[in-house]
Design a protein around this motif. Sequence first.
Motif, PDB file in Angstrom:
ATOM      1  N   GLN A  36      47.652  61.455  94.408  1.00 53.78           N
ATOM      2  CA  GLN A  36      47.044  60.314  93.721  1.00 53.78           C
ATOM      3  C   GLN A  36      46.117  60.781  92.590  1.00 53.78           C
ATOM      4  O   GLN A  36      46.099  60.212  91.504  1.00 53.78           O
ATOM      5  CB  GLN A  36      46.266  59.459  94.722  1.00 53.78           C
ATOM      6  N   GLU A  37      45.365  61.836  92.856  1.00 56.36           N
ATOM      7  CA  GLU A  37      44.447  62.368  91.845  1.00 56.36           C
ATOM      8  C   GLU A  37      45.229  62.882  90.617  1.00 56.36           C
ATOM      9  O   GLU A  37      44.893  62.573  89.477  1.00 56.36           O
ATOM     10  CB  GLU A  37      43.593  63.488  92.484  1.00 56.36           C
ATOM     11  N   ALA A  38      46.298  63.646  90.895  1.00 61.23           N
ATOM     12  CA  ALA A  38      47.103  64.188  89.788  1.00 61.23           C
ATOM     13  C   ALA A  38      47.754  63.051  89.005  1.00 61.23           C
ATOM     14  O   ALA A  38      47.809  63.074  87.768  1.00 61.23           O
ATOM     15  CB  ALA A  38      48.164  65.140  90.331  1.00 61.23           C
ATOM     16  N   LEU A  39      48.226  62.036  89.727  1.00 64.82           N
ATOM     17  CA  LEU A  39      48.871  60.887  89.092  1.00 64.82           C
ATOM     18  C   LEU A  39      47.891  60.126  88.195  1.00 64.82           C
ATOM     19  O   LEU A  39      48.231  59.742  87.069  1.00 64.82           O
ATOM     20  CB  LEU A  39      49.439  59.969  90.179  1.00 64.82           C
ATOM     21  N   ALA A  40      46.667  59.916  88.680  1.00 69.15           N
ATOM     22  CA  ALA A  40      45.667  59.186  87.884  1.00 69.15           C
ATOM     23  C   ALA A  40      45.430  59.904  86.555  1.00 69.15           C
ATOM     24  O   ALA A  40      45.304  59.275  85.501  1.00 69.15           O
ATOM     25  CB  ALA A  40      44.361  59.061  88.670  1.00 69.15           C
ATOM     26  N   GLN A  41      45.392  61.217  86.625  1.00 76.73           N
ATOM     27  CA  GLN A  41      45.177  62.028  85.422  1.00 76.73           C
ATOM     28  C   GLN A  41      46.349  61.854  84.447  1.00 76.73           C
ATOM     29  O   GLN A  41      46.152  61.681  83.252  1.00 76.73           O
ATOM     30  CB  GLN A  41      45.032  63.491  85.874  1.00 76.73           C
ATOM     31  N   GLU A  42      47.568  61.884  84.988  1.00 78.12           N
ATOM     32  CA  GLU A  42      48.772  61.705  84.152  1.00 78.12           C
ATOM     33  C   GLU A  42      48.814  60.314  83.536  1.00 78.12           C
ATOM     34  O   GLU A  42      49.123  60.148  82.367  1.00 78.12           O
ATOM     35  CB  GLU A  42      50.023  61.847  85.024  1.00 78.12           C
ATOM     36  N   LEU A  43      48.489  59.293  84.360  1.00 77.28           N
ATOM     37  CA  LEU A  43      48.506  57.915  83.852  1.00 77.28           C
ATOM     38  C   LEU A  43      47.460  57.743  82.753  1.00 77.28           C
ATOM     39  O   LEU A  43      47.694  57.034  81.775  1.00 77.28           O
ATOM     40  CB  LEU A  43      48.254  56.919  84.988  1.00 77.28           C
ATOM     41  N   ALA A  44      46.313  58.402  82.909  1.00 79.80           N
ATOM     42  CA  ALA A  44      45.261  58.302  81.884  1.00 79.80           C
ATOM     43  C   ALA A  44      45.803  58.812  80.557  1.00 79.80           C
ATOM     44  O   ALA A  44      45.587  58.198  79.503  1.00 79.80           O
ATOM     45  CB  ALA A  44      44.028  59.093  82.311  1.00 79.80           C
ATOM     46  N   ALA A  45      46.546  59.936  80.603  1.00 80.11           N
ATOM     47  CA  ALA A  45      47.115  60.496  79.363  1.00 80.11           C
ATOM     48  C   ALA A  45      48.162  59.537  78.788  1.00 80.11           C
ATOM     49  O   ALA A  45      48.171  59.267  77.578  1.00 80.11           O
ATOM     50  CB  ALA A  45      47.729  61.868  79.648  1.00 80.11           C
ATOM     51  N   ALA A  82      55.884  51.455  87.885  1.00 82.73           N
ATOM     52  CA  ALA A  82      57.090  52.129  88.364  1.00 82.73           C
ATOM     53  C   ALA A  82      56.818  53.620  88.547  1.00 82.73           C
ATOM     54  O   ALA A  82      57.193  54.212  89.558  1.00 82.73           O
ATOM     55  CB  ALA A  82      58.230  51.906  87.373  1.00 82.73           C
ATOM     56  N   LYS A  83      56.117  54.217  87.578  1.00 79.01           N
ATOM     57  CA  LYS A  83      55.823  55.651  87.670  1.00 79.01           C
ATOM     58  C   LYS A  83      54.940  55.943  88.880  1.00 79.01           C
ATOM     59  O   LYS A  83      55.171  56.888  89.632  1.00 79.01           O
ATOM     60  CB  LYS A  83      55.130  56.117  86.388  1.00 79.01           C
ATOM     61  N   ALA A  84      53.906  55.087  89.056  1.00 85.58           N
ATOM     62  CA  ALA A  84      52.971  55.302  90.179  1.00 85.58           C
ATOM     63  C   ALA A  84      53.717  55.200  91.509  1.00 85.58           C
ATOM     64  O   ALA A  84      53.566  56.050  92.393  1.00 85.58           O
ATOM     65  CB  ALA A  84      51.843  54.281  90.122  1.00 85.58           C
ATOM     66  N   ALA A  85      54.558  54.149  91.634  1.00 86.01           N
ATOM     67  CA  ALA A  85      55.259  53.953  92.907  1.00 86.01           C
ATOM     68  C   ALA A  85      56.250  55.086  93.159  1.00 86.01           C
ATOM     69  O   ALA A  85      56.368  55.584  94.278  1.00 86.01           O
ATOM     70  CB  ALA A  85      55.973  52.607  92.895  1.00 86.01           C
ATOM     71  N   LYS A  86      56.940  55.514  92.107  1.00 84.06           N
ATOM     72  CA  LYS A  86      57.943  56.576  92.266  1.00 84.06           C
ATOM     73  C   LYS A  86      57.259  57.890  92.673  1.00 84.06           C
ATOM     74  O   LYS A  86      57.749  58.634  93.511  1.00 84.06           O
ATOM     75  CB  LYS A  86      58.673  56.749  90.929  1.00 84.06           C
ATOM     76  N   ALA A 149      50.583  50.183 100.704  1.00 82.28           N
ATOM     77  CA  ALA A 149      51.201  50.948  99.624  1.00 82.28           C
ATOM     78  C   ALA A 149      50.646  50.484  98.278  1.00 82.28           C
ATOM     79  O   ALA A 149      50.340  51.297  97.395  1.00 82.28           O
ATOM     80  CB  ALA A 149      52.713  50.770  99.662  1.00 82.28           C
ATOM     81  N   GLY A 150      50.461  49.155  98.140  1.00 80.53           N
ATOM     82  CA  GLY A 150      49.952  48.587  96.895  1.00 80.53           C
ATOM     83  C   GLY A 150      48.547  49.094  96.577  1.00 80.53           C
ATOM     84  O   GLY A 150      48.187  49.263  95.412  1.00 80.53           O
ATOM     85  N   THR A 151      47.760  49.345  97.599  1.00 81.07           N
ATOM     86  CA  THR A 151      46.399  49.843  97.382  1.00 81.07           C
ATOM     87  C   THR A 151      46.435  51.184  96.653  1.00 81.07           C
ATOM     88  O   THR A 151      45.691  51.411  95.697  1.00 81.07           O
ATOM     89  CB  THR A 151      45.667  49.974  98.738  1.00 81.07           C
ATOM     90  N   PHE A 152      47.342  52.067  97.079  1.00 81.95           N
ATOM     91  CA  PHE A 152      47.430  53.381  96.418  1.00 81.95           C
ATOM     92  C   PHE A 152      47.993  53.267  95.006  1.00 81.95           C
ATOM     93  O   PHE A 152      47.555  53.975  94.104  1.00 81.95           O
ATOM     94  CB  PHE A 152      48.287  54.335  97.259  1.00 81.95           C
ATOM     95  N   VAL A 153      48.953  52.358  94.821  1.00 81.94           N
ATOM     96  CA  VAL A 153      49.561  52.190  93.495  1.00 81.94           C
ATOM     97  C   VAL A 153      48.532  51.591  92.524  1.00 81.94           C
ATOM     98  O   VAL A 153      48.280  52.125  91.437  1.00 81.94           O
ATOM     99  CB  VAL A 153      50.827  51.300  93.594  1.00 81.94           C
ATOM    100  N   VAL A 154      47.899  50.476  92.941  1.00 83.16           N
ATOM    101  CA  VAL A 154      46.904  49.807  92.086  1.00 83.16           C
ATOM    102  C   VAL A 154      45.742  50.763  91.806  1.00 83.16           C
ATOM    103  O   VAL A 154      45.251  50.870  90.681  1.00 83.16           O
ATOM    104  CB  VAL A 154      46.394  48.512  92.778  1.00 83.16           C
ATOM    105  N   SER A 155      45.320  51.470  92.832  1.00 84.34           N
ATOM    106  CA  SER A 155      44.210  52.396  92.693  1.00 84.34           C
ATOM    107  C   SER A 155      44.510  53.474  91.641  1.00 84.34           C
ATOM    108  O   SER A 155      43.683  53.763  90.774  1.00 84.34           O
ATOM    109  CB  SER A 155      43.951  53.023  94.065  1.00 84.34           C
ATOM    110  N   SER A 156      45.720  54.034  91.672  1.00 86.69           N
ATOM    111  CA  SER A 156      46.080  55.071  90.687  1.00 86.69           C
ATOM    112  C   SER A 156      46.058  54.499  89.278  1.00 86.69           C
ATOM    113  O   SER A 156      45.579  55.147  88.342  1.00 86.69           O
ATOM    114  CB  SER A 156      47.479  55.615  90.968  1.00 86.69           C
ATOM    115  N   LEU A 157      46.566  53.264  89.130  1.00 84.98           N
ATOM    116  CA  LEU A 157      46.584  52.638  87.808  1.00 84.98           C
ATOM    117  C   LEU A 157      45.181  52.361  87.289  1.00 84.98           C
ATOM    118  O   LEU A 157      44.869  52.615  86.128  1.00 84.98           O
ATOM    119  CB  LEU A 157      47.340  51.314  87.884  1.00 84.98           C
TER     120      LEU A 157
END
Length: 314
Positions: A36-45, A82-86, A149-157
Amino acid sequence: MEVSRQSASETLHEIASLRPALKTILDAFAPLLDAQEALAQELAADLTKAQIQLPACQASRLSLGISLLSDQDLPDLATQYAKAAKTLAPYLEKIPALSQLHTPLAQAFAELTCAEQKSLREAVCTCQPGLLEDLAKKHELDPLVFNLAGTFVVSSLLRGLSRASFEPSQEKPWDTNNTWQQGYCPVCGSYPVLAWLDKPVIDERNTYLHEGGGRKHLYCGICGNDWHFLRLACPACGVSESRQIEILTEETNTRGEAIDWCPKCKAYCPTVDMRERIQLPNLDAQALGMLHLELIAWEKKLKPLRASFWNTFA
Ligand SMILES: [Zn+2]
Ligand SMILES: [Zn+2]
């Protein structure tokens, strides 16, 4: 001097070595929290590239206690959902409650319309999984599973959006002049999963400037932001003149860990005093790693300020 912060798995491994009884659950969640941490960083970029940010902070709204995202529409973030969920699905599907699914998680989240993204975000931030019943049925998922599952997806976004919108080293608009006085998050409106007291700050350029630390911050486990809060007030009942917070802790080896709880409303919040730490823990991992104290709180019939996947015992 910038103090380094541990990764989620470093914090969890350290806690597991001190409390072997928690090892199984901590080990189970370590890869998910790191992902989740790595994903948040990628989504930020990605979001920075696409020039998508959170709505601008308005001091007038903040001073009235209106969270930044309250009643606000965001652009369609279907690609990011979609990216977060995948990315998270392989980790989420290892959680026993999520292993028997009719619809693959990645597919369910990739299909959300803009309005459905908003409903999911609001259900997660207000901690009301019941609001998701129709949406969950449409995707043949149990509302609780969809919410977890939505909590982790929304949280990453929301973490990605926050990082794309605010400089980490700068004071946040809600902390300027103590604009934000609430016990819920100034960005997403969720209640905190953890409180922390800061370390003393020594200004090396001016040896006379020495701040003793111990200021209280509340940490939002959804969007990853934190904010200043009065040390002796209850985040749920609001600010009060009288001292009203009780503290529950172990007798030995506390490492600054405690549970703050309110005798009036019985809400509790795990708290960690960073003055007793050399390395700063990852805050999501630290919140999960205080289960031993949460169990005592639960036995005392106290309620978590924010129900999480790990502290919903009954
Ligand atoms: Zn938040
Ligand atoms: Zn209270």
